[in-house]
Design a protein around this motif. Structure first.
Motif, PDB file in Angstrom:
ATOM      1  N   THR A  66       0.843  -1.197   0.000  1.00 52.89           N
ATOM      2  CA  THR A  66       0.000   0.000   0.000  1.00 52.89           C
ATOM      3  C   THR A  66       0.878   1.247   0.000  1.00 52.89           C
ATOM      4  O   THR A  66       0.650   2.195  -0.767  1.00 52.89           O
ATOM      5  N   ILE A  67       1.931   1.234   0.832  1.00 51.66           N
ATOM      6  CA  ILE A  67       2.824   2.402   0.893  1.00 51.66           C
ATOM      7  C   ILE A  67       3.491   2.626  -0.459  1.00 51.66           C
ATOM      8  O   ILE A  67       3.542   3.746  -0.978  1.00 51.66           O
ATOM      9  N   VAL A  68       3.994   1.526  -1.056  1.00 51.13           N
ATOM     10  CA  VAL A  68       4.645   1.645  -2.369  1.00 51.13           C
ATOM     11  C   VAL A  68       3.661   2.225  -3.383  1.00 51.13           C
ATOM     12  O   VAL A  68       3.991   3.133  -4.176  1.00 51.13           O
ATOM     13  N   ALA A  69       2.399   1.732  -3.350  1.00 49.06           N
ATOM     14  CA  ALA A  69       1.391   2.208  -4.296  1.00 49.06           C
ATOM     15  C   ALA A  69       1.131   3.708  -4.108  1.00 49.06           C
ATOM     16  O   ALA A  69       1.026   4.459  -5.088  1.00 49.06           O
ATOM     17  N   VAL A  70       1.067   4.141  -2.835  1.00 48.96           N
ATOM     18  CA  VAL A  70       0.811   5.568  -2.563  1.00 48.96           C
ATOM     19  C   VAL A  70       1.973   6.424  -3.108  1.00 48.96           C
ATOM     20  O   VAL A  70       1.767   7.444  -3.786  1.00 48.96           O
ATOM     21  N   ILE A  71       3.222   5.964  -2.857  1.00 49.79           N
ATOM     22  CA  ILE A  71       4.389   6.731  -3.331  1.00 49.79           C
ATOM     23  C   ILE A  71       4.392   6.812  -4.863  1.00 49.79           C
ATOM     24  O   ILE A  71       4.506   7.891  -5.461  1.00 49.79           O
ATOM     25  N   LEU A  72       4.234   5.636  -5.527  1.00 49.00           N
ATOM     26  CA  LEU A  72       4.264   5.614  -6.994  1.00 49.00           C
ATOM     27  C   LEU A  72       3.116   6.436  -7.571  1.00 49.00           C
ATOM     28  O   LEU A  72       3.289   7.189  -8.545  1.00 49.00           O
ATOM     29  N   GLY A  73       1.925   6.334  -6.944  1.00 49.01           N
ATOM     30  CA  GLY A  73       0.757   7.102  -7.395  1.00 49.01           C
ATOM     31  C   GLY A  73       1.030   8.594  -7.289  1.00 49.01           C
ATOM     32  O   GLY A  73       0.734   9.367  -8.217  1.00 49.01           O
ATOM     33  N   SER A  74       1.638   9.021  -6.177  1.00 50.50           N
ATOM     34  CA  SER A  74       1.939  10.444  -5.979  1.00 50.50           C
ATOM     35  C   SER A  74       2.905  10.937  -7.052  1.00 50.50           C
ATOM     36  O   SER A  74       2.739  12.028  -7.615  1.00 50.50           O
ATOM     37  N   ILE A  75       3.934  10.094  -7.338  1.00 48.85           N
ATOM     38  CA  ILE A  75       4.908  10.491  -8.368  1.00 48.85           C
ATOM     39  C   ILE A  75       4.191  10.684  -9.709  1.00 48.85           C
ATOM     40  O   ILE A  75       4.400  11.676 -10.420  1.00 48.85           O
ATOM     41  N   ALA A  76       3.305   9.739 -10.066  1.00 51.28           N
ATOM     42  CA  ALA A  76       2.590   9.811 -11.344  1.00 51.28           C
ATOM     43  C   ALA A  76       1.731  11.066 -11.418  1.00 51.28           C
ATOM     44  O   ALA A  76       1.720  11.766 -12.442  1.00 51.28           O
ATOM     45  N   VAL A  77       1.037  11.379 -10.309  1.00 49.45           N
ATOM     46  CA  VAL A  77       0.171  12.566 -10.289  1.00 49.45           C
ATOM     47  C   VAL A  77       1.021  13.831 -10.449  1.00 49.45           C
ATOM     48  O   VAL A  77       0.700  14.736 -11.221  1.00 49.45           O
ATOM     49  N   CYS A  78       2.186  13.888  -9.747  1.00 50.81           N
ATOM     50  CA  CYS A  78       3.081  15.055  -9.859  1.00 50.81           C
ATOM     51  C   CYS A  78       3.539  15.237 -11.292  1.00 50.81           C
ATOM     52  O   CYS A  78       3.572  16.348 -11.824  1.00 50.81           O
ATOM     53  N   HIS A  79       3.904  14.103 -11.942  1.00 55.19           N
ATOM     54  CA  HIS A  79       4.329  14.168 -13.344  1.00 55.19           C
ATOM     55  C   HIS A  79       3.240  14.783 -14.201  1.00 55.19           C
ATOM     56  O   HIS A  79       3.494  15.621 -15.063  1.00 55.19           O
ATOM     57  N   ILE A 112       0.754  16.736 -13.269  1.00 53.81           N
ATOM     58  CA  ILE A 112       0.486  18.150 -12.960  1.00 53.81           C
ATOM     59  C   ILE A 112       1.596  19.052 -13.492  1.00 53.81           C
ATOM     60  O   ILE A 112       1.358  20.037 -14.181  1.00 53.81           O
ATOM     61  N   PHE A 113       2.862  18.670 -13.184  1.00 49.41           N
ATOM     62  CA  PHE A 113       3.968  19.590 -13.495  1.00 49.41           C
ATOM     63  C   PHE A 113       4.546  19.433 -14.889  1.00 49.41           C
ATOM     64  O   PHE A 113       5.062  20.360 -15.467  1.00 49.41           O
ATOM     65  N   PHE A 114       4.510  18.218 -15.412  1.00 45.33           N
ATOM     66  CA  PHE A 114       5.112  18.040 -16.747  1.00 45.33           C
ATOM     67  C   PHE A 114       4.076  17.662 -17.806  1.00 45.33           C
ATOM     68  O   PHE A 114       4.412  17.404 -18.951  1.00 45.33           O
ATOM     69  N   SER A 115       2.817  17.587 -17.388  1.00 47.82           N
ATOM     70  CA  SER A 115       1.721  17.273 -18.302  1.00 47.82           C
ATOM     71  C   SER A 115       1.960  16.029 -19.138  1.00 47.82           C
ATOM     72  O   SER A 115       1.604  15.968 -20.304  1.00 47.82           O
ATOM     73  N   HIS A 116       2.658  15.113 -18.563  1.00 50.12           N
ATOM     74  CA  HIS A 116       2.751  13.858 -19.328  1.00 50.12           C
ATOM     75  C   HIS A 116       2.677  12.652 -18.390  1.00 50.12           C
ATOM     76  O   HIS A 116       3.095  12.691 -17.238  1.00 50.12           O
ATOM     77  N   PHE A 117       2.041  11.619 -18.880  1.00 45.60           N
ATOM     78  CA  PHE A 117       1.783  10.423 -18.075  1.00 45.60           C
ATOM     79  C   PHE A 117       2.161   9.211 -18.918  1.00 45.60           C
ATOM     80  O   PHE A 117       1.538   8.913 -19.929  1.00 45.60           O
ATOM     81  N   GLN A 118       3.303   8.645 -18.529  1.00 46.25           N
ATOM     82  CA  GLN A 118       3.807   7.551 -19.353  1.00 46.25           C
ATOM     83  C   GLN A 118       2.959   6.285 -19.161  1.00 46.25           C
ATOM     84  O   GLN A 118       2.663   5.886 -18.045  1.00 46.25           O
ATOM     85  N   HIS A 119       2.537   5.714 -20.270  1.00 39.81           N
ATOM     86  CA  HIS A 119       1.707   4.523 -20.185  1.00 39.81           C
ATOM     87  C   HIS A 119       2.279   3.435 -21.078  1.00 39.81           C
ATOM     88  O   HIS A 119       2.426   3.615 -22.263  1.00 39.81           O
ATOM     89  N   ASP A 120       2.635   2.348 -20.469  1.00 34.67           N
ATOM     90  CA  ASP A 120       3.233   1.278 -21.258  1.00 34.67           C
ATOM     91  C   ASP A 120       2.500  -0.021 -20.903  1.00 34.67           C
ATOM     92  O   ASP A 120       2.538  -0.457 -19.754  1.00 34.67           O
ATOM     93  N   TRP A 121       1.810  -0.656 -21.862  1.00 37.69           N
ATOM     94  CA  TRP A 121       0.982  -1.823 -21.527  1.00 37.69           C
ATOM     95  C   TRP A 121       1.818  -3.008 -21.046  1.00 37.69           C
ATOM     96  O   TRP A 121       1.359  -3.813 -20.252  1.00 37.69           O
ATOM     97  N   VAL A 122       3.086  -3.112 -21.517  1.00 33.67           N
ATOM     98  CA  VAL A 122       3.914  -4.244 -21.070  1.00 33.67           C
ATOM     99  C   VAL A 122       4.151  -4.124 -19.567  1.00 33.67           C
ATOM    100  O   VAL A 122       4.018  -5.091 -18.800  1.00 33.67           O
ATOM    101  N   ILE A 123       4.494  -2.899 -19.146  1.00 31.36           N
ATOM    102  CA  ILE A 123       4.716  -2.668 -17.714  1.00 31.36           C
ATOM    103  C   ILE A 123       3.422  -2.976 -16.946  1.00 31.36           C
ATOM    104  O   ILE A 123       3.439  -3.641 -15.917  1.00 31.36           O
ATOM    105  N   ASP A 124       2.292  -2.504 -17.502  1.00 34.05           N
ATOM    106  CA  ASP A 124       0.986  -2.763 -16.866  1.00 34.05           C
ATOM    107  C   ASP A 124       0.782  -4.252 -16.665  1.00 34.05           C
ATOM    108  O   ASP A 124       0.397  -4.710 -15.591  1.00 34.05           O
TER     109      ASP A 124
END
Ligand code: UDP
Ligand code: MG
Length: 317
Positions: free
Chosen positions: A248-261, A263-275
């Motif tokens: 849960t902690i890891v998910a919260v940290i990674l989620g926060s990083i994604a949201v920051c990206h 907001i600040f860089f307007s890009h959200f990397q999405h890769d289905w293999v990683i998914d």
């Protein structure tokens, strides 16, 4: 020094090739011990036929007809080696024995070590565990699974001596305590080491199986190991909670990083293999955790039903 009445318990499952030889060898040991005043004349050898489908029971009946020192019982079906030993120990208590030794029917364990067991018993030990010196006679598979089992048990905090199978002496006191435990799936190795009785260890050299093949396969071995773990440790349940919390902690940290990206860089990397990899990984962990909890639920399920531990069909008294 009180001379004890001893019962030697032998669990047998399809052991028609071994049992006669085993009976002769154990009789030799018993005669020697009686002659040297180490045990009483009323001592006996007790076979438990764990629902064999071969001639094991017929041979037991023959042995009993020749010499009443051989006693035994037959289970209605195969209940497993732990139940067979348990039935023998309960019989020893019924026959008012001072101590009982369990030994395998293939006589892989050194039957002459029983004399050293008795010396420890006379020194006041209630449990004497036979410890094999090495695993030379085991296959690589057996060596590796045994190592994994002992390591896991130690890690989980269950107190089981390494390289001790079910070759052990237990006193009447230990048998009386065992009677208080109503567990259906009593894991004897764990029980006798956990109960707090004075315990000694005797080393012996292991021999190859006299005849026939091992009666355990991967399925029965892992069943026994899982029963050992779920009977004597709740650490896996705690590990599941800790793992869930950390994820849960890891998910919260990674989620926060994604949201920051975003907001600040307007890009959200999405890769289905990683998914895909991530969902397999976390799905695997989840199923593993569910399975671990399921093992305990299964154990509770089997215990609450309160079915008999074993059913005796016939007895040779
Ligand atoms: N045994 C039993 N019931 C079973 C399996 C085994 O009573 O369901 C007995 C078997 O006859 C032997 C002892 O348990 O006396 C140990 O079995 P085995 O020698 O096959 O095990 P291994 O030495 O290969 O671990
Ligand atoms: Mg064996």
């Amino acid at each position: 020094m009180n001379t004890p009445k001893l019962a030697i318990i032998v669990p047998c499952y399809n052991e028609e090739l071994c049992i006669k030889n085993t009976a002769e060898k154990l009789l030799e040991v018993l005669d020697y011990l009686i002659k040297h005043n180490k045990i009483r004349r009323e001592s006996f050898i007790y076979f438990v036929d764990d629902g064999s489908r071969d001639n094991t029971w017929k041979i037991m009946q023959y042995l009993h007809s020749q010499n009443r020192i051989f006693k035994g019982q037959r289970f209605l079906k195969n209940f497993g080696n732990q139940k067979a030993i348990l039935a023998g120990l309960e019989a020893a208590q019924r026959f008012d024995c001072d101590c009982a030794v369990s030994i395998d029917a293939d006589l892989q364990q050194d039957e002459w070590a029983i004399e050293r067991f008795l010396d420890k018993y006379q020194k006041g030990y209630d449990v004497v565990c036979g410890i094999r010196n090495d695993r030379k006679t085991d296959s690589l598979f057996k060596k590796l699974t045994a190592l994994a089992f002992y390591k896991t048990m130690n890690f989980l905090g269950a107190n089981i001596p390494v390289n001790h199978s079910d070759f052990r002496l237990v006193s009447r006191k230990a048998l009386n305590i065992m009677e208080l435990y109503n567990e259906r799936y009593l894991f004897l190795r764990g029980f006798f080491n956990d109960v707090g009785l004075k315990t000694a260890y005797v080393h012996f050299d292991v021999k190859p199986r006299f005849a026939g093949r091992s009666k355990f396969n991967l399925f029965s071995l892992s069943g026994m190991a899982l029963n050992g773990i779920t009977s004597y440790s709740v650490v896996p349940l705690r590990l599941v909670s800790i793992l869930g919390f950390m994820m849960t902690i890891v998910a919260v940290i990674l989620g926060s990083i994604a949201v920051c990206h975003k907001i600040f860089f307007s890009h959200f990397q999405h890769d289905w293999v990683i998914d895909f990899i991530m969902s397999c990984f976390f799905g695997g962990i989840e199923l593993f955790c569910l399975g671990s909890i399921g093992e305990y639920i299964g154990q509770i399920f089997l215990e609450v039903k309160g079915r008999p531990r074993y059913i005796t069909d016939l007895e040779l008294k």
